[in-house]
Scaffold this active site. Structure first.
Site, PDB file in Angstrom:
ATOM      1  N   THR A 183      69.925  -8.132  -2.045  1.00  0.00           N
ATOM      2  CA  THR A 183      70.634  -7.163  -1.222  1.00  0.00           C
ATOM      3  C   THR A 183      69.863  -5.847  -1.206  1.00  0.00           C
ATOM      4  OG1 THR A 183      72.005  -6.426  -3.080  1.00  0.00           O
ATOM      5  CG2 THR A 183      72.886  -8.198  -1.698  1.00  0.00           C
ATOM      6  N   CYS A 184      69.936  -5.136  -0.092  1.00  0.00           N
ATOM      7  CA  CYS A 184      69.330  -3.815  -0.016  1.00  0.00           C
ATOM      8  C   CYS A 184      70.133  -2.929   0.934  1.00  0.00           C
ATOM      9  CB  CYS A 184      67.864  -3.881   0.407  1.00  0.00           C
ATOM     10  SG  CYS A 184      67.566  -4.394   2.107  1.00  0.00           S
ATOM     11  N   CYS A 185      69.943  -1.639   0.812  1.00  0.00           N
ATOM     12  CA  CYS A 185      70.623  -0.665   1.666  1.00  0.00           C
ATOM     13  C   CYS A 185      69.733   0.579   1.731  1.00  0.00           C
ATOM     14  CB  CYS A 185      72.026  -0.361   1.154  1.00  0.00           C
ATOM     15  SG  CYS A 185      72.072   0.402  -0.485  1.00  0.00           S
TER      16      CYS A 185
ATOM     17  N   ILE B 292      69.336  -9.531   2.446  1.00  0.00           N
ATOM     18  CA  ILE B 292      70.488  -9.088   3.218  1.00  0.00           C
ATOM     19  C   ILE B 292      70.535  -7.567   3.162  1.00  0.00           C
ATOM     20  CG2 ILE B 292      73.000  -9.190   3.490  1.00  0.00           C
ATOM     21  CD1 ILE B 292      71.639 -11.909   3.887  1.00  0.00           C
TER      22      ILE B 292
ATOM     23  N   VAL C 156      72.535  -4.407   3.940  1.00  0.00           N
ATOM     24  CA  VAL C 156      73.959  -4.138   4.153  1.00  0.00           C
ATOM     25  C   VAL C 156      74.237  -2.765   4.773  1.00  0.00           C
ATOM     26  CG1 VAL C 156      74.706  -5.777   2.394  1.00  0.00           C
ATOM     27  CG2 VAL C 156      74.318  -3.388   1.752  1.00  0.00           C
TER      28      VAL C 156
END
Length: 104
Positions: A67-69, A28, A30
């Protein structure tokens, strides 16, 4: 303080992201839609952090989530949100470019 940082940012033993993906983990991303469109990990789902609460009810809580951004700050926040809402296997992948290099 160090325990807090480890918990929030995922410091500690290295996570084997390749194995998680083989187990069906979903990545995901974000970041905002504009950031995502400038580059992302193939197969990652873009759910901006400010919209995460509108989507996690549709996600399987027992499936691993990475999760990553851009840098790891928003992905750490996303990890905390997901864990607080019943997800059991959430991993902060940090910045998407770094994560991409780890998964090949």
């Amino acid at each position: 303080m160090m325990t807090f940082l480890k918990k929030i940012f995922g410091f500690g033993p290295a996570t084997d992201y390749k194995t998680l993906l083989k187990e069906g983990a979903q990545i995901i991303d974000v970041r905002t839609k504009a950031e995502y469109n400038q580059g992302h990990i193939r197969g990652a789902v873009n759910i901006p952090l400010n919209n995460l609460s509108n989507h996690y009810a549709k996600m399987k809580k027992d499936t691993p989530v990475i999760t990553c951004c851009a840098s790891g700050v928003r992905s750490a926040q996303a990890k905390s949100i997901l864990l607080a809402n019943g997800f059991t296997r959430v991993f902060n992948g940090g910045g998407w470019m770094s994560l991409r290099s780890k998964i090949g």
